[in-house]
Design an enzyme around this catalytic site. Structure first.
Site, PDB file in Angstrom:
ATOM      1  N   LYS A 129       0.863  -1.195   0.000  1.00  0.00           N
ATOM      2  CA  LYS A 129       0.000   0.000   0.000  1.00  0.00           C
ATOM      3  C   LYS A 129       0.889   1.231   0.000  1.00  0.00           C
ATOM      4  CE  LYS A 129      -4.572   0.609   0.727  1.00  0.00           C
ATOM      5  NZ  LYS A 129      -5.556  -0.198  -0.021  1.00  0.00           N
ATOM      6  N   THR A 178      -4.106  -5.289   1.160  1.00  0.00           N
ATOM      7  CA  THR A 178      -3.418  -3.999   1.307  1.00  0.00           C
ATOM      8  C   THR A 178      -4.229  -3.075   2.213  1.00  0.00           C
ATOM      9  OG1 THR A 178      -4.388  -2.937  -0.651  1.00  0.00           O
ATOM     10  CG2 THR A 178      -2.409  -4.261  -1.001  1.00  0.00           C
ATOM     11  N   ARG A 195      30.574  31.938 -10.940  1.00  0.00           N
ATOM     12  CA  ARG A 195      29.177  31.688 -11.288  1.00  0.00           C
ATOM     13  C   ARG A 195      28.402  31.433 -10.012  1.00  0.00           C
ATOM     14  NH1 ARG A 195      28.823  25.352 -13.531  1.00  0.00           N
ATOM     15  NH2 ARG A 195      29.695  24.444 -11.644  1.00  0.00           N
ATOM     16  N   GLN A 198      30.379  18.036  -9.632  1.00  0.00           N
ATOM     17  CA  GLN A 198      30.899  16.682  -9.410  1.00  0.00           C
ATOM     18  C   GLN A 198      31.845  16.657  -8.212  1.00  0.00           C
ATOM     19  OE1 GLN A 198      30.282  18.024 -12.393  1.00  0.00           O
ATOM     20  NE2 GLN A 198      29.931  16.477 -13.955  1.00  0.00           N
ATOM     21  N   HIS A 212      20.700  26.120 -13.154  1.00  0.00           N
ATOM     22  CA  HIS A 212      21.534  27.169 -13.751  1.00  0.00           C
ATOM     23  C   HIS A 212      20.982  28.569 -13.501  1.00  0.00           C
ATOM     24  CE1 HIS A 212      23.510  23.858 -15.723  1.00  0.00           C
ATOM     25  NE2 HIS A 212      22.378  23.488 -16.297  1.00  0.00           N
TER      26      HIS A 212
HETATM   27  O1  LIG Z   1      29.585  21.674 -12.384  1.00  0.00           O
HETATM   28  C1  LIG Z   1      29.249  21.435 -13.551  1.00  0.00           C
HETATM   29  N1  LIG Z   1      29.358  20.164 -14.045  1.00  0.00           N
HETATM   30  C2  LIG Z   1      29.015  19.829 -15.315  1.00  0.00           C
HETATM   31  O2  LIG Z   1      29.125  18.645 -15.727  1.00  0.00           O
HETATM   32  C3  LIG Z   1      28.545  20.868 -16.144  1.00  0.00           C
HETATM   33  N2  LIG Z   1      28.128  20.902 -17.433  1.00  0.00           N
HETATM   34  C4  LIG Z   1      27.764  22.176 -17.701  1.00  0.00           C
HETATM   35  O3  LIG Z   1      27.324  22.572 -18.797  1.00  0.00           O
HETATM   36  N3  LIG Z   1      27.963  22.969 -16.602  1.00  0.00           N
HETATM   37  C5  LIG Z   1      28.450  22.172 -15.639  1.00  0.00           C
HETATM   38  N4  LIG Z   1      28.798  22.434 -14.347  1.00  0.00           N
END
Ligand SMILES: O=c1[nH]c(=O)c2[nH]c(=O)[nH]c2[nH]1
Length: 306
Positions: free
Chosen positions: A13, A60, A179, A235, A263
């Site tokens: 459920k 359930t 940025r 990353q 973004h």
């Molecule tokens: O930190 C980022 N990783 C990406 O893989 C990536 N790709 C992107 O266009 N901008 C960013 N920024």
């Protein structure tokens, strides 16, 4: 199975919503939790699928009722992890035909209201990020316990860049050392407990651990308050966040992080007459979440299983 077929099945459920209030006569403060519970059972009930014989099906509807019965039974405050374990134990121990129970719960972030610096005795307001849990329990007591955070929205206005990536005929994005970095973190961390009997009794506090993990994630994402910390990519920041959790909490064996890159696009506006109507100088942006980058990873302590 007969008929040359293989059947894998489960039933349960979803979206069972329950709220539990605990009233404390000593402190005079009420406490409330609101949970959205999903139950999924692996049950020995093949005849139900193959020949319409329902005799071993746990309905359930009964699972839904069990959530309310067990909530009522929690006379003391319990964390969402503890409640999930209570449910999983119930289904795997009461019914001989239930082999595995998976309980997933999302807690709504009700936070005690503070008015004029005073915690309200019975007033709450909704916060933002959510505490989640997933428990899978086998009848023999083997368990996986995963807690998480959903929807932790964070942003920093500087100390982020992205440079040195693949540059080919499809590339427009310029390298940048400056940025905005914005994301909505979803994370899950798996505890090392392998058996129900490994899970420490109180005072081990899952709620406290949840707060500590959140704090480590935020410290690593933002860096020290005055200076911050530079992020060369989502990353790298994601990896450092996961690593910090594994380094700090030895009872956590794996961390999964999902961090969409939300973004903030530079605004440049110009016309023939006015070539610099708005010239971007790290000040005016278009926030957008569509499309967005999707970056996720699982980091596991080597030697641990996952
Ligand atoms: O930190 C980022 N990783 C990406 O893989 C990536 N790709 C992107 O266009 N901008 C960013 N920024």
């Amino acid at each position: 199975m007969a008929e040359g077929l293989k059947l894998e099945q489960r039933h349960g459920k979803s979206r069972v919503r329950v709220a539990r209030v605990w009233r404390n006569a000593v402190s005079g403060k009420d406490l409330i939790v609101e949970w959205n519970v999903a139950i999924s059972l692996v049950t020995d009930c093949l005849p139900a699928f193959t020949s319409g014989n329902n005799s071993s099906i746990v309905a359930t509807d009964s699972m839904k009722n069990t959530v309310y019965v067990k909530a009522k039974g929690c006379s003391e405050v319990v964390s969402v992890e503890e409640f999930a374990i209570i449910l999983a134990k119930h289904f795997t121990s009461l019914y001989p035909q239930v082999a595995t129970a998976t309980i997933t719960i999302v807690e709504k972030p009700w936070e005690r209201l503070v008015l004029a610096l005073q915690p309200h005795s019975h007033g709450f307001k909704a916060g933002s990020e959510k505490h989640t849990v997933e428990v899978t329990l086998q009848k023999n007591g083997s368990v996986t316990l995963t807690s998480g955070i959903e929807g932790l929205a964070v942003l920093k206005t500087t100390q982020s860049g992205f440079e040195g990536f693949v540059r080919d005929k499809y590339t427009i994005l310029p390298d940048t050392k400056e940025r905005i970095l914005a994301t909505e973190v979803t994370t899950k961390w798996r505890y090392a407990f392998e058996w129900l009997s490994d899970i420490p009794p109180k005072p081990f506090c899952f709620n406290q651990r949840y707060q500590e993990v959140k704090e480590v994630l935020l410290e690593t994402f933002f860096g020290p308050p005055q200076v911050g910390v530079y992020s060369p990519s989502v990353q790298n920041t994601l990896y450092l966040m996961a690593k910090a959790i594994l380094n700090k909490f030895l009872d956590i064996t794996a961390v999964h992080l999902r961090m969409p890159n939300l973004h903030f696009l530079p605004v440049n506006l110009s016309t023939k007459d006015n070539p610099s109507m708005v010239k971007f100088a790290d000040d005016v942006y278009t926030p957008t979440d569509e499309p967005h980058g999707t970056i996720e990873a699982t980091v596991t302590r080597s030697l641990s299983k996952l």
